[in-house]
Design a protein around this motif. Structure first.
Motif: not given
Length: 197
Positions: A124-152
């Protein structure tokens, strides 16, 4: 059984307390309650943090949507736009064209864009980046670990949230919610000293 229920109650209370804290912090910052924080482009959901009072962005290592390992520390020395998003998120779809255009415009100024794909499937994420012409990288945060670190360090209460990180690795600005072109370029112009090119 009783212990399991107790754990669920404690976990629910902790999550609610975290959400309440994020709302209080965001509301305080949006209304000028945080010393030196300024609104951007007339929007209370976009803020600039004053130099000397910018929170340090947490480091992380994660896997990109294409399977490569990426270390956030490799971006040190660059201005980075870090966007928390998900293909399932309607407001993320609204802002995706703005992010794609702004990434292309600021690439010559040395600004790097990086996505953090939250609670999503790779397909789903790759389809999203293709559909919107996003050419920069994205990392997967399926368990929200990165998000929780930043929320701190900043009140990431949901997706989308976009952070602008300065060359020293500190969070210089943020857009809480759908980023507009004016908000994002306003923060970038201040952090880089350059307008969109």
């Amino acid at each position: 059984m009783v212990k399991a229920r107790r754990r669920v109650v404690v976990l629910a209370a902790t999550v609610l307390a975290g959400v309440a804290l994020a709302v209080v912090l965001l509301t305080g910052w949006a209304t000028g309650g945080n010393s030196g924080v300024t609104d951007v482009a007339g929007s209370t959901s976009a803020v600039l943090y004053p130099a000397g009072h910018r929170p340090l962005a947490p480091d992380f290592t994660a896997t990109t949507l294409t399977g490569a390992r990426l270390s956030f520390s490799s971006y040190r020395g660059q201005v980075v736009v870090l966007n928390f998003w998900g293909s399932w998120c309607g407001p993320c779809r609204e802002e995706a064209p703005t992010l794609a255009v702004t990434a292309r415009q600021y690439r010559p100024a040395g600004v790097a864009f990086l996505g953090v794909d939250v609670r999503d499937t790779t397909a789903s994420a790759l389809a999203f980046t293709r559909d919107f012409g996003i050419t920069y990288p994205s990392v997967s945060d399926s368990a929200s670990e990165i998000t929780l670190d930043f929320t701190g360090v900043v009140p990431i209460a949901g997706t989308p949230t976009t952070l602008v990180i300065d060359r020293t690795g500190h969070i210089a600005g943020a857009v809480f919610g759908t980023a507009t072109y004016q908000e994002l370029t306003g923060i970038l112009a201040t952090v880089t000293g350059k307008a969109a090119g």
